[in-house]
Enzyme design. Structure first.
Site, PDB file in Angstrom:
ATOM      1  N   CYS A  36       0.875  -1.038   0.350  1.00 41.54           N
ATOM      2  CA  CYS A  36      -0.104   0.390  -0.032  1.00 41.54           C
ATOM      3  C   CYS A  36       0.703   1.257  -0.383  1.00 41.54           C
ATOM      4  O   CYS A  36       1.594   1.568   0.573  1.00 41.54           O
ATOM      5  CB  CYS A  36      -0.993  -0.153   0.823  1.00 41.54           C
ATOM      6  SG  CYS A  36      -1.718   1.606   1.287  1.00 41.54           S
ATOM      7  N   CYS A  39      -0.006   4.289   2.959  1.00 38.55           N
ATOM      8  CA  CYS A  39       0.222   3.563   4.050  1.00 38.55           C
ATOM      9  C   CYS A  39       1.874   3.547   4.360  1.00 38.55           C
ATOM     10  O   CYS A  39       1.771   4.739   5.049  1.00 38.55           O
ATOM     11  CB  CYS A  39       0.024   1.870   4.211  1.00 38.55           C
ATOM     12  SG  CYS A  39      -1.803   1.211   3.911  1.00 38.55           S
TER      13      CYS A  39
END
Length: 299
Positions: A36, A39
């Site tokens: 991700c 993230c």
């Protein structure tokens, strides 16, 4: 409860790492994954602000959704990053949209003003989780981010040798050799003698041999063309290690030791031991390479 063994283990981990701390602390719970991108952008913000608010009773907990799918499903996580604030086992705020440091501080200030969160010990913050986080980031190869984490810890605890050593090693990994030298030079003499600082010093000394791509290519070619030339082999080994090619450096030095362990007063073995010290004797690569060295030396 109808849970499988794996699900029960996941619940137990969550209870220990998140739910129990949230009984007295405000837990920032970050759902993330390795793949991700957003993230990875958000993580440094969460880490920095959580460290700043540690003395106010704020702690950061991270849940990898690929490894803890059951926990993620219980929180009905549909996308990542998803970030909640937990207190006494219950979500008290959704922090997902607080993507900047100022936004996150603002929400935390509001929550801390309303909730009976038990403040941390400002005089003696628990540095172990932060140091472990820094080491994990360093091991992942992200020197820039690791340097930021260790710099914050060193600011919080100026007498912590592990934090300063981590900062120096992170700066070396990030290619900031001059900054690493400056950080080492500024240390109190008492800290400078610490074994962890010595390890960082070894990493710094080795990094000074780092060549540019054309220099490394020339040294590699010279070593390949003149396998019996110990000077050429030694020069390539040092440059290869400084450039991050551990295996090539170790293979070259081990071959030198096998051919003539006494060359230049044992310089090849000394260089290999210096590399071990720079990486850390507990590192799996070091352990494996030490076994190879022992086989050569003792048969």
């Amino acid at each position: 409860m109808g849970l499988s063994l794996d699900e029960q283990k996941a619940v137990d981990r969550f209870r220990q790492e998140v739910a129990e701390p949230s009984m007295t602390k405000l837990v920032i719970l970050d759902f993330w994954a390795e793949w991700c991108g957003p993230c990875k952008a958000l993580t440094p913000v969460l880490e920095k602000v959580a460290a700043e608010y540690a003395d106010k009773g704020v702690v950061l907990a991270k849940i990898n959704v690929d490894e803890e799918q059951f926990i993620a499903s219980q929180f009905q996580v549909r996308s990542i990053p998803t970030v909640y604030a937990l207190f006494q086992g219950q979500p008290v705020a959704d922090l997902t949209n607080a993507r900047s440091e100022s936004q996150l501080r603002s929400v935390l200030d509001q929550l801390l003003a309303k909730l009976p969160v038990e403040a941390g010990d400002a005089a003696a913050p628990d540095l172990a989780p932060l140091l472990a986080m820094g080491e994990d980031v360093l091991a992942s190869g992200d020197g820039e981010r690791a340097a930021g984490i260790f710099a914050q810890i060193a600011e919080m605890a100026p007498d912590n040798a592990e934090a300063h050593a981590g900062l120096i090693r992170a700066l070396v990994l990030a290619g900031h050799v001059e900054e690493a030298e400056a950080a080492l030079a500024m240390l109190d003499p008492g800290l400078a003698a610490d074994a962890r600082i010595e390890r960082a010093r070894a990493a710094l000394e080795l990094a000074k041999d780092r060549p540019d791509d054309s220099e490394l290519a020339a040294l590699r070619a010279a070593a390949a063309e003149r396998p019996a030339d110990m000077d050429a082999q030694f020069a390539f080994a040092g440059a290869a290690f400084a450039a991050g090619e551990r295996d090539a450096a170790a293979d070259t030095l081990l071959a030198m030791i096998a051919a003539d362990r006494a060359w230049n007063e044992g310089a090849a073995r000394a260089k290999l031991l210096q590399m071990f010290e720079a990486i850390g004797l507990e590192d799996p690569w070091v352990a494996a390479t030490r076994r190879r060295l022992s086989t050569i030396l003792f048969g």
